[in-house]
Enzyme design. Structure first.
Site, short mmCIF file in Angstrom:
data_model
loop_
_atom_site.label_atom_id
_atom_site.label_comp_id
_atom_site.label_asym_id
_atom_site.label_seq_id
_atom_site.Cartn_x
_atom_site.Cartn_y
_atom_site.Cartn_z
N ARG A 71 36.35 -9.86 39.27
CA ARG A 71 36.31 -8.43 39.57
C ARG A 71 35.19 -8.07 40.55
NH1 ARG A 71 38.28 -4.98 35.29
NH2 ARG A 71 40.26 -5.85 34.62
N ASP A 129 39.50 10.77 36.40
CA ASP A 129 39.19 9.36 36.16
C ASP A 129 37.81 9.06 36.73
OD1 ASP A 129 41.11 6.70 35.44
OD2 ASP A 129 39.28 6.25 36.59
C1 SAM Z 1 44.08 1.36 31.46
S1 SAM Z 1 43.82 2.80 32.44
C2 SAM Z 1 44.81 3.99 31.57
C3 SAM Z 1 45.59 4.88 32.51
C4 SAM Z 1 46.53 5.88 31.83
N1 SAM Z 1 45.83 6.78 30.95
C5 SAM Z 1 47.61 5.16 31.08
O1 SAM Z 1 47.59 5.14 29.84
O2 SAM Z 1 48.50 4.56 31.72
C6 SAM Z 1 42.15 3.24 31.95
C7 SAM Z 1 41.45 4.17 32.92
O3 SAM Z 1 40.27 4.68 32.29
C8 SAM Z 1 39.31 4.91 33.30
N2 SAM Z 1 38.00 5.03 32.64
C9 SAM Z 1 37.27 4.07 32.04
N3 SAM Z 1 36.13 4.58 31.54
C10 SAM Z 1 36.14 5.91 31.82
C11 SAM Z 1 35.26 6.98 31.58
N4 SAM Z 1 34.09 6.80 30.92
N5 SAM Z 1 35.60 8.21 32.02
C12 SAM Z 1 36.77 8.42 32.68
N6 SAM Z 1 37.65 7.44 32.95
C13 SAM Z 1 37.34 6.20 32.53
C14 SAM Z 1 39.46 3.71 34.19
O4 SAM Z 1 38.91 3.94 35.50
C15 SAM Z 1 40.96 3.49 34.20
O5 SAM Z 1 41.58 4.07 35.33
#
Ligand code: SAM
Length: 272
Positions: free
Chosen positions: A32, A137
């Site tokens: 990564r 996000d």
């Molecule tokens: C696996 S994706 C989920 C996307 C969507 N909610 C779904 O279920 O398909 C997780 C997302 O959480 C975001 N993320 C992680 N930590 C976060 C935080 N503290 N605040 C906001 N977003 C966060 C990441 O950047 C990523 O895009």
């Protein structure tokens, strides 16, 4: 990679995003963070960790955190929450009265498939004009992509029914661009779930799926509480299939017979 480098990077990502990197995830760091190392001319993860410990490393720290987020998403992910939404939106629309706005938060929205899926459901129900979806996000890059609303063939083949593809997308240079009608109901902004969420206003529906899994229990509790503060008393919360409020928050109740669907717990009247 040395344990010290791992510890520095893991502590940084945990403090900034709430994301817990177990030692079993050490392998992930090389892949990564490889592109960032090359971009910054850093020899290895030790050099990166050393740079992060210097003052003025804010932009680098943000880039490392962003690189360590998992951004997997697809249209109508898990199906069931969107079936439930199809029943919940008309109820909420009736409760808000003619012309009342329906505000939906797609928290941790990644590249926007969830937010646009919500808009497609509202469109089918004739409620698109009343809908306002806000996608947030932590990652600036996924927010940029979500705003753009352009998806690859592979992305539109994951979860999106073909009638919806034909109706809401047009082909452009081998990719698929989402319609302006859907885009105008959806707004994206960069935002951290650990930060103050009050400026977002209140919502009738909150989707917060497949992000709590990366957090430790106290962080999950804190985020669930912040989301409860943003949700209308008759609103709905959707979590991911592997997530729950059980043992973490008494601000929500399980909606019987539904997986991953929660309602705000009634506020207890204060005695005296
Ligand atoms: C696996 S994706 C989920 C996307 C969507 N909610 C779904 O279920 O398909 C997780 C997302 O959480 C975001 N993320 C992680 N930590 C976060 C935080 N503290 N605040 C906001 N977003 C966060 C990441 O950047 C990523 O895009």
């Amino acid at each position: 990679m040395s344990g010290v480098a791992f510890d520095t990077i893991a502590a940084l990502v945990r403090a900034r995003a709430g994301i817990v990197l177990g030692a079993d995830k050490a392998y992930m760091l090389d892949t990564r963070l490889g592109p960032l190392l090359r971009e910054k001319g850093l020899a290895d993860l030790e050099a990166l960790a050393a740079r992060l410990r210097l003052p003025g490393a804010e932009a680098l720290a943000a880039a490392v955190t962003e690189a360590l987020t998992t951004n997997e998403s697809f249209f109508f992910r898990d199906g069931k929450p969107f079936e439930h939404l199809r029943r919940a939106l008309p109820r909420l629309a009736a409760a808000r009265g003619p012309g009342g706005r329906l505000r939906v938060l797609s928290a941790a929205c990644s590249t926007g498939q969830e937010a646009y899926s919500i808009a497609m459901v509202a469109e089918q129900l004739g409620l698109l004009q009343r809908l306002e979806v806000i996608g947030t996000d932590l990652s600036q890059e996924v927010v940029r992509r979500a705003r753009e609303g352009i998806y690859s063939q592979f992305e539109v083949q994951r979860g999106l029914p073909v009638q919806m593809l034909v109706k809401h997308f047009r082909q452009e240079a081998g990719q698929w661009r989402i319609s302006q009608a859907l885009r105008s109901a959806v707004r994206f902004e960069a935002g951290n779930l650990l930060a103050d969420l009050r400026h977002l206003g209140s919502f009738d529906v909150v989707f917060c799926r497949n992000v709590l899994i990366y957090f430790d229990a106290p962080t999950k509790t804190r985020v669930l509480s912040a989301l409860a503060d943003r949700l209308a008393p008759d609103g709905v919360l959707y979590l991911g299939g592997a997530e729950t409020v059980l043992g973490l928050s008494d601000r929500f109740m399980i909606v019987e017979g539904e997986r991953g669907v929660y309602a705000p717990a009634p506020k207890l009247a204060l005695a005296g």
